[in-house]
Each structure stands twice: as structure tokens, then as C-alpha cells.
Design a protein around this motif. Structure first.
Motif, short mmCIF file in Angstrom:
data_model
loop_
_atom_site.label_atom_id
_atom_site.label_comp_id
_atom_site.label_asym_id
_atom_site.label_seq_id
_atom_site.Cartn_x
_atom_site.Cartn_y
_atom_site.Cartn_z
N UNK A 1 0.83 -1.20 0.00
CA UNK A 1 0.00 0.00 0.00
C UNK A 1 0.87 1.26 0.00
N UNK A 2 1.90 1.26 0.86
CA UNK A 2 2.78 2.44 0.97
C UNK A 2 3.55 2.65 -0.34
N UNK A 3 4.01 1.52 -0.95
CA UNK A 3 4.74 1.64 -2.22
C UNK A 3 3.83 2.21 -3.32
N UNK A 4 2.57 1.76 -3.31
CA UNK A 4 1.62 2.25 -4.31
C UNK A 4 1.41 3.76 -4.13
N UNK A 5 1.25 4.18 -2.88
CA UNK A 5 1.05 5.61 -2.59
C UNK A 5 2.27 6.42 -3.03
N UNK B 1 4.49 5.65 -5.34
CA UNK B 1 4.54 5.67 -6.81
C UNK B 1 3.56 6.71 -7.37
N UNK B 2 2.34 6.71 -6.78
CA UNK B 2 1.32 7.66 -7.26
C UNK B 2 1.80 9.09 -7.05
N UNK B 3 2.41 9.36 -5.88
CA UNK B 3 2.90 10.72 -5.61
C UNK B 3 4.02 11.09 -6.57
N UNK B 4 4.94 10.10 -6.83
CA UNK B 4 6.05 10.37 -7.75
C UNK B 4 5.51 10.75 -9.13
N UNK B 5 4.51 9.96 -9.61
CA UNK B 5 3.91 10.24 -10.93
C UNK B 5 3.25 11.62 -10.94
N UNK B 6 2.57 11.95 -9.83
CA UNK B 6 1.87 13.22 -9.73
C UNK B 6 2.87 14.39 -9.81
N UNK B 7 3.98 14.24 -9.05
CA UNK B 7 4.98 15.31 -9.01
C UNK B 7 5.68 15.44 -10.37
N UNK B 8 6.00 14.27 -10.97
CA UNK B 8 6.69 14.28 -12.27
C UNK B 8 5.75 14.77 -13.38
N UNK B 9 4.44 14.61 -13.11
CA UNK B 9 3.32 14.83 -13.93
C UNK B 9 3.30 15.61 -15.12
#
Ligand code: AMP
Length: 142
Positions: free
Chosen positions: A128-132, A134-142
């Protein structure tokens, strides 16, 4: 994440032994399956107790090798704390930490339908933490 989701990935198998199983046979079963606890049940559906490696270690400290011929019902914990498929990972982590044990049989409508170990909870939380992250990294790199 809840218990039902963990069981979907892990399956519903629960290692059970009848109450008259000797400790020697229970130890062999723990080793063969690579697990740390067995649910004691005469019908394979209703838990009568739980026998963990800790119960066996404590009994050996007290009685020595004589423990090997004792039966599971002498050593098991009779008041089994169980969980339900709808319980969440964080609820179960709190319950295990508070009660100081690492196994929770899952019961639905009075019947055993799985078992959750502390390892299952840690694995699920890490995913769950890894998924969160990853999602944040994608959002920031967005
Ligand atoms: P464990 O940490 O699961 O190896 O078990 C530590 C102690 O708690 C042993 O005495 C077990 O019999 C007992 N125990 C383990 N799981 C449960 C449970 N779900 N309900 C009640 N006692 C348990």
C-alpha cells in the motif's frame, strides 16, 4: 485494504490439527508447512484453540522432552481471538500489537475461512505504501 482482499491473493487454506495430535506431530506439521501456528479443530471448521511455536517453546522450557508426547489440547490457547473478512489491516495490526500474538484465524458465519499472520499484514501495508509513493512520484513528475 481488508482481510477479504488479502485472502483473495493468499487463499483460504488453514492448517488445522485435531486436538489429540501429539506435539511431536504438530512440530513436524509446522516445519513441513513453514508456518508458526496451527489452528486446533476437530472438525476443521470451528477453532477449538490455537497452538503456536511459542506455546511449544514455553512448554519445553517447563517440561523438557516430555512435551513431545503431550497432545495439542494441553498446550493450546483456548480463547482464540478471530477476525472477520471485512476487518481492515490497520484494525488487525492494532489487535495483534495489543494482544501480543502474530496469528488471527478468519471466521465467517462461525466457520474458519482463512488465517492472517503478522507477515501478511506487513506485506499488505508495504504494498500500500509503495503504491502511494509511486502515485505521488507520478503526480509530481506529472
Ligand atoms: P504467536 O505470536 O501467534 O506465535 O502466539 C503467541 C501466543 O499467543 C501463543 O500462546 C498463542 O497460542 C497465542 N495466540 C496466537 N494467536 C492467537 C489468537 N488469534 N487468539 C488467541 N491466542 C493466540
Amino acid at each position: 485494504m481488508n482481510v477479504e482482499a488479502i485472502l483473495r491473493a493468499k487463499g483460504n487454506a488453514v492448517a488445522t490439527i485435531p486436538s489429540g495430535t501429539t506435539v511431536a506431530a504438530a512440530v513436524r506439521e509446522l516445519k513441513a508447512r513453514g508456518i508458526g501456528a496451527l489452528v486446533v479443530s476437530d472438525d476443521g471448521r470451528t477453532p477449538a484453540g490455537i497452538l503456536s511455536e511459542r506455546d511449544i517453546v514455553h512448554a519445553v522450557a517447563e517440561h523438557g522432552a516430555a512435551v513431545l508426547t503431550m497432545t495439542a489440547d494441553r498446550l493450546m490457547t483456548r480463547r482464540v481471538v478471530t477476525c472477520r473478512p471485512e476487518d481492515t489491516v490497520s484494525e488487525l495490526m492494532a489487535r495483534m500489537t495489543e494482544r501480543r500474538f502474530r496469528h488471527l484465524p478468519v471466521v465467517k458465519d462461525g466457520v474458519l475461512c482463512g488465517i492472517i499472520s503478522i507477515g501478511d499484514l506487513v506485506k499488505s501495508r508495504i504494498e500500500e505504501v509503495e503504491f502511494e509513493a509511486d502515485s505521488l512520484r507520478h503526480f509530481i513528475a506529472g
